[in-house]
Design a protein around this motif. Structure first.
Motif, PDB file in Angstrom:
ATOM      1  N   LEU A  53      36.828  -4.242  -3.798  1.00 15.30           N
ATOM      2  CA  LEU A  53      35.787  -5.221  -4.117  1.00 15.30           C
ATOM      3  C   LEU A  53      36.135  -6.559  -3.486  1.00 15.30           C
ATOM      4  N   PRO A  54      35.153  -7.305  -2.996  1.00 12.91           N
ATOM      5  CA  PRO A  54      35.427  -8.569  -2.306  1.00 12.91           C
ATOM      6  C   PRO A  54      35.784  -9.686  -3.285  1.00 12.91           C
ATOM      7  N   ASP A  55      36.498 -10.665  -2.762  1.00 18.09           N
ATOM      8  CA  ASP A  55      36.783 -11.884  -3.498  1.00 18.09           C
ATOM      9  C   ASP A  55      35.874 -12.995  -2.987  1.00 18.09           C
ATOM     10  N   PHE A  56      35.901 -14.132  -3.675  1.00 14.39           N
ATOM     11  CA  PHE A  56      34.977 -15.223  -3.358  1.00 14.39           C
ATOM     12  C   PHE A  56      35.755 -16.512  -3.133  1.00 14.39           C
ATOM     13  N   GLN A  57      35.028 -17.423  -2.450  1.00 14.00           N
ATOM     14  CA  GLN A  57      35.547 -18.773  -2.285  1.00 14.00           C
ATOM     15  C   GLN A  57      34.355 -19.732  -2.206  1.00 14.00           C
ATOM     16  N   VAL A  58      34.387 -20.756  -3.022  1.00 18.59           N
ATOM     17  CA  VAL A  58      33.321 -21.763  -3.066  1.00 18.59           C
ATOM     18  C   VAL A  58      33.874 -23.065  -2.501  1.00 18.59           C
ATOM     19  N   ILE A  59      33.125 -23.654  -1.560  1.00 19.73           N
ATOM     20  CA  ILE A  59      33.556 -24.886  -0.903  1.00 19.73           C
ATOM     21  C   ILE A  59      32.439 -25.920  -1.040  1.00 19.73           C
ATOM     22  N   GLY A  60      32.764 -27.077  -1.550  1.00 20.27           N
ATOM     23  CA  GLY A  60      31.834 -28.200  -1.610  1.00 20.27           C
ATOM     24  C   GLY A  60      32.331 -29.332  -0.724  1.00 20.27           C
ATOM     25  N   SER A  61      31.443 -29.849   0.178  1.00 17.05           N
ATOM     26  CA  SER A  61      31.842 -30.873   1.143  1.00 17.05           C
ATOM     27  C   SER A  61      30.924 -32.081   1.037  1.00 17.05           C
ATOM     28  N   SER A  62      31.490 -33.249   1.365  1.00 18.31           N
ATOM     29  CA  SER A  62      30.748 -34.508   1.391  1.00 18.31           C
ATOM     30  C   SER A  62      30.972 -35.131   2.764  1.00 18.31           C
ATOM     31  N   TYR A  63      29.839 -35.384   3.519  1.00 22.97           N
ATOM     32  CA  TYR A  63      29.921 -35.916   4.872  1.00 22.97           C
ATOM     33  C   TYR A  63      29.392 -37.344   4.918  1.00 22.97           C
ATOM     34  N   THR A  64      29.998 -38.130   5.814  1.00 23.11           N
ATOM     35  CA  THR A  64      29.563 -39.501   6.063  1.00 23.11           C
ATOM     36  C   THR A  64      29.724 -39.789   7.553  1.00 23.11           C
ATOM     37  N   PRO A  65      28.809 -40.608   8.135  1.00 26.30           N
ATOM     38  CA  PRO A  65      28.915 -40.875   9.583  1.00 26.30           C
ATOM     39  C   PRO A  65      30.030 -41.827   9.948  1.00 26.30           C
ATOM     40  N   GLY A  77      34.125 -43.671   8.766  1.00 25.30           N
ATOM     41  CA  GLY A  77      35.423 -43.284   8.207  1.00 25.30           C
ATOM     42  C   GLY A  77      35.372 -43.140   6.696  1.00 25.30           C
ATOM     43  N   PRO A  78      36.094 -42.254   6.159  1.00 25.84           N
ATOM     44  CA  PRO A  78      36.006 -42.019   4.705  1.00 25.84           C
ATOM     45  C   PRO A  78      36.538 -43.185   3.889  1.00 25.84           C
ATOM     46  N   PHE A  79      37.389 -44.030   4.494  1.00 27.93           N
ATOM     47  CA  PHE A  79      37.957 -45.146   3.745  1.00 27.93           C
ATOM     48  C   PHE A  79      37.336 -46.481   4.163  1.00 27.93           C
ATOM     49  N   ALA A  80      36.323 -46.434   5.013  1.00 24.40           N
ATOM     50  CA  ALA A  80      35.681 -47.679   5.466  1.00 24.40           C
ATOM     51  C   ALA A  80      34.575 -48.076   4.484  1.00 24.40           C
ATOM     52  N   SER A  81      34.283 -49.405   4.469  1.00 22.84           N
ATOM     53  CA  SER A  81      33.215 -49.895   3.583  1.00 22.84           C
ATOM     54  C   SER A  81      31.866 -49.631   4.236  1.00 22.84           C
ATOM     55  N   ASN A  82      30.779 -49.594   3.445  1.00 24.52           N
ATOM     56  CA  ASN A  82      29.429 -49.365   3.932  1.00 24.52           C
ATOM     57  C   ASN A  82      29.375 -48.099   4.782  1.00 24.52           C
ATOM     58  N   ASN A  83      29.762 -47.022   4.125  1.00 27.20           N
ATOM     59  CA  ASN A  83      29.805 -45.766   4.879  1.00 27.20           C
ATOM     60  C   ASN A  83      28.429 -45.301   5.306  1.00 27.20           C
ATOM     61  N   GLY A  84      27.456 -45.848   4.740  1.00 30.40           N
ATOM     62  CA  GLY A  84      26.122 -45.427   5.129  1.00 30.40           C
ATOM     63  C   GLY A  84      25.659 -44.231   4.328  1.00 30.40           C
ATOM     64  N   ALA A  85      24.757 -43.465   4.895  1.00 31.30           N
ATOM     65  CA  ALA A  85      24.159 -42.329   4.198  1.00 31.30           C
ATOM     66  C   ALA A  85      25.175 -41.228   4.029  1.00 31.30           C
ATOM     67  N   LEU A  86      25.087 -40.570   2.880  1.00 28.34           N
ATOM     68  CA  LEU A  86      25.943 -39.431   2.575  1.00 28.34           C
ATOM     69  C   LEU A  86      25.092 -38.183   2.465  1.00 28.34           C
ATOM     70  N   TYR A  87      25.661 -37.080   2.856  1.00 28.49           N
ATOM     71  CA  TYR A  87      24.991 -35.811   2.577  1.00 28.49           C
ATOM     72  C   TYR A  87      26.055 -34.782   2.209  1.00 28.49           C
ATOM     73  N   TYR A  88      25.640 -33.777   1.440  1.00 30.22           N
ATOM     74  CA  TYR A  88      26.562 -32.810   0.863  1.00 30.22           C
ATOM     75  C   TYR A  88      26.270 -31.426   1.406  1.00 30.22           C
ATOM     76  N   GLN A  89      27.315 -30.598   1.284  1.00 29.68           N
ATOM     77  CA  GLN A  89      27.177 -29.221   1.771  1.00 29.68           C
ATOM     78  C   GLN A  89      27.865 -28.281   0.789  1.00 29.68           C
ATOM     79  N   PHE A  90      27.227 -27.172   0.455  1.00 25.40           N
ATOM     80  CA  PHE A  90      27.786 -26.154  -0.440  1.00 25.40           C
ATOM     81  C   PHE A  90      27.934 -24.852   0.341  1.00 25.40           C
ATOM     82  N   GLU A  91      29.116 -24.232   0.212  1.00 25.27           N
ATOM     83  CA  GLU A  91      29.417 -23.034   1.000  1.00 25.27           C
ATOM     84  C   GLU A  91      29.986 -21.961   0.070  1.00 25.27           C
ATOM     85  N   LEU A  92      29.516 -20.741   0.216  1.00 23.63           N
ATOM     86  CA  LEU A  92      30.021 -19.585  -0.518  1.00 23.63           C
ATOM     87  C   LEU A  92      30.546 -18.571   0.478  1.00 23.63           C
TER      88      LEU A  92
END
Length: 501
Positions: free
Chosen positions: A348-360, A362-377
Motif C-alpha cells: 500500500l502506498p504512503d503519503f506526503q503533504v507539502i504546503g508552500s508559501s511563495y513571494t516574489p 526575499g523571504p526576509f525582506a520588507s514589503n514582500n509584496g503579493a503572496l500565494y500558496y501551494q498545496f501538494e499531495l
C-alpha cells in the motif's frame, strides 16, 4: 594362692562394674539424643563461620607493617562501606543476614545483576513502542531562487533577466504512512517487549531453581556436620570402652588405636563438610546479589513434610497454560503473525503533504509584496515490480513458520521436563523413605547391639567399628537424600512454572 586369686578376681569384677556403670550412663545419654532426633526439629539453622571474616584483618595488619606499600592490604581487607566495590555497594546493604528460602528468592529478584539486566532490557523495549507509534517528523524547507547581481553565488547572468521571476518560498512537508501501518508496527514492538518480559520471568525461575539447590545443599551440609559430631561422640564412647578393657588386660591396645583413628577420620570429614558449607554460602550470596564474604544465616527445616505436591496431570496443565517460557514463545508467535500482516501492507502506498508559501522577493525582506500558496499531495508507491515487498512478505512468513515450530518445540520440552522432574521427585521420595524407615534404624540397632556385646564380653570389636561406620554413612546418605528430595520438589515446581513455596 587361693586368697590372692580371689582378690584378683574381685578386683577385676569391681573394675568391670565401674566400666559398665560409665558405659551405661554414656549409653543412656546417647540413646536419649538419638531418641530426640527422631522427632522433627522445629528449625535447622545454617550459620557461616566468622573465621573468613576475621582472618583478613590480621593478614592486612601483617602486610601493613611492611615498608613498601602493597595492594595486598586492599585485597585482604575486610568488607566495609569504604572499600566495597561499586557493583556490590547496593546489594551489601540490602536484605537481612538471616533469611529463609522465600526471602532469598525475593532478594535475588531485586539484586541479581542478570535479572536487573533483563528488567532494563524490557523497559528499553517498552520505550520503543511510543517512538514507533509517533507520527513522522515534519520537514521545513526554505527556497531562495533570486540571487542579487554581483553576488558571489550569482553565476553568469543570474538575476539580470527581468522576464524570469525570482520567487522565494517556505515549505512544510509532512509524511504519512498508510493508515494502520504505524499502529501495527507499534503493536508488534509491544508484543516483543512482553515476550522479553516473559523470558526474564523464565530466567528468574531457572536462577531460583539453582538457588534452591544451593540452599538445600547447605542445609544438608549442616545436617552432615551434626551426624559427624554424633559419630565422634559415639567413637569416643568406643575408645573409652577399649581403653578401659585394655587397662583390665581384656583387650588389645590396637583396638584403642583403631577407635582413635576412626574418630580422627570423622573429625577430618567435619573439616571437609564445613568447607563445602562455606562454598555453598558464598555461592548463595553471589546469586542473590550480595558480596560473597557477607555473613548469611539460612533458616529452614530439611525434614519438613512433603505435602501439597500436585499430581502430574495438574502440573502438566499448569505448565502448558502458565509457564513463562511458553508465554514468551506464544507472544513471539503472535508478533510473527502480525509481522506478516505488516509486510503485506508494504504494497500500500504512503503519503506526503507539502504546503508552500511563495513571494516574489526575499523571504526576509520588507514589503514582500503579493503572496500565494501551494498545496501538494504526494504518493510514495512501491516500484520496481514489488521486489522488496514480495521478499519482505516471504521473510515474514518464514519467520512465522519458525515461531510456530519453536512454540511447539518449547511446549514439548516443558512437558517433558515436568515428566522428568516428577519421576526424579518420586524416586527421591522413595529413597528417602527407605533410608529413614528401614536402613538407618537397622544400622542404629546393629551399632547398639555391637557396643553392648563388646562391653560385656570383649568380642566383635571390628564388627562394632563396622556397624558404627555403616550407621554414620547411612545417616549422611539420609541427610543427602532429604536434601535431594527437597531439591527435586523445587525443580519439579519450577519446571511447571511455579515458585517452590
Amino acid at each position: 594362692m587361693l586368697i590372692h586369686g580371689t582378690s584378683k578376681i574381685s578386683a577385676v569384677f569391681i573394675v568391670k562394674r565401674i566400666t559398665f556403670a560409665l558405659f551405661a550412663s554414656a549409653f543412656s545419654a546417647a540413646f536419649a539424643q538419638s531418641t530426640g532426633s527422631d522427632t522433627p526439629p522445629a528449625s535447622v539453622t545454617v550459620q557461616t563461620s566468622d573465621a573468613p571474616l576475621s582472618t583478613p584483618p590480621s593478614i592486612g595488619a601483617q602486610l601493613s607493617g611492611q615498608d613498601k606499600p602493597s595492594k595486598a592490604n586492599e585485597l585482604f581487607a575486610p568488607v566495609t562501606k569504604a572499600n566495597t566495590p561499586k557493583i556490590y555497594a547496593k546489594p551489601v546493604a540490602s536484605g537481612p543476614t538471616e533469611m529463609d528460602l522465600r526471602q532469598l528468592w525475593n532478594e535475588m529478584k531485586i539484586n541479581n545483576p542478570q535479572l536487573s539486566s533483563l528488567r532494563e532490557s524490557y523497559l528499553s523495549a517498552k520505550a520503543t513502542v511510543p517512538q514507533i507509534a509517533a507520527p513522522a517528523n515534519p520537514q521545513v524547507g526554505l527556497v531562495w531562487s533570486g540571487m542579487p547581481v554581483g553576488s558571489p553565488l550569482a553565476l553568469g547572468a543570474a538575476g539580470t533577466n527581468p522576464n524570469v521571476s525570482n520567487n522565494n518560498a517556505i515549505s512544510i512537508a509532512q509524511p504519512f504512512q498508510f493508515p494502520g501501518k504505524r499502529s501495527l508496527a507499534a503493536n508488534i514492538a509491544d508484543t516483543n517487549a512482553e515476550a522479553l518480559l516473559a523470558q526474564s520471568e523464565a530466567t528468574y525461575l531457572q536462577l531460583g531453581a539453582q538457588l534452591s539447590s544451593l540452599y538445600y545443599n547447605a542445609l544438608a551440609a549442616q545436617k552432615q556436620l551434626q551426624v559427624l559430631k554424633e559419630s565422634v561422640v559415639r567413637l569416643e564412647m568406643v575408645k573409652n570402652v577399649a581403653k578401659a578393657r585394655y587397662a583390665n588386660n581384656a583387650a588389645a591396645y590396637v583396638e584403642y588405636l583403631n577407635a582413635q583413628v576412626a574418630q580422627s577420620a570423622a573429625e577430618a570429614d567435619q573439616f571437609n563438610v564445613d568447607r563445602q558449607l562455606q562454598v555453598a554460602i558464598n555461592n548463595i550470596n553471589t546469586l542473590v546479589g550480595r558480596h560473597s564474604r557477607e555473613k548469611l544465616v539460612l533458616r529452614g527445616d530439611v525434614r519438613r513434610a512433603m505435602t501439597g505436591v500436585p499430581t502430574l496431570v495438574e502440573l502438566e496443565d499448569y505448565a502448558e497454560s502458565s509457564h513463562p517460557a511458553l508465554k514468551s514463545s506464544a507472544l513471539q508467535l503472535d508478533a510473527a503473525r502480525k509481522g506478516v500482516d505488516l509486510a503485506k501492507k508494504a504494497y500500500l502506498p504512503d503519503f506526503q503533504v507539502i504546503g508552500s508559501s511563495y513571494t516574489p522577493r526575499g523571504p526576509f525582506a520588507s514589503n514582500n509584496g503579493a503572496l500565494y500558496y501551494q498545496f501538494e499531495l504526494d504518493l510514495i508507491i512501491p516500484l520496481y515490480f514489488f521486489t522488496k515487498e514480495k521478499y519482505g512478505v516471504e521473510q515474514a512468513q518464514r519467520n512465522q513458520a519458525s515461531a510456530e515450530a519453536g512454540n511447539i518445540s518449547n511446549r514439548q520440552q516443558i512437558v517433558l521436563a515436568v515428566n522428568t522432574a516428577y519421576a526424579a521427585y518420586e524416586q527421591a521420595k522413595v529413597q528417602t523413605q527407605f533410608l529413614k524407615e528401614r536402613q538407618v534404624p537397622q544400622a542404629d540397632a546393629a551399632y547398639k547391639v555391637g557396643l553392648v556385646q563388646y562391653s560385656n564380653n570383649g568380642q566383635g570389636f571390628n564388627d562394632l567399628l563396622t556397624a558404627q561406620t555403616q550407621l554414620r554413612n547411612l545417616e549422611v546418605q539420609l541427610a543427602l537424600a532429604e536434601a535431594n528430595l527437597m531439591q527435586a520438589q523445587a525443580v519439579l515446581l519450577v519446571s511447571a512454572g511455579k515458585e517452590p513455596f
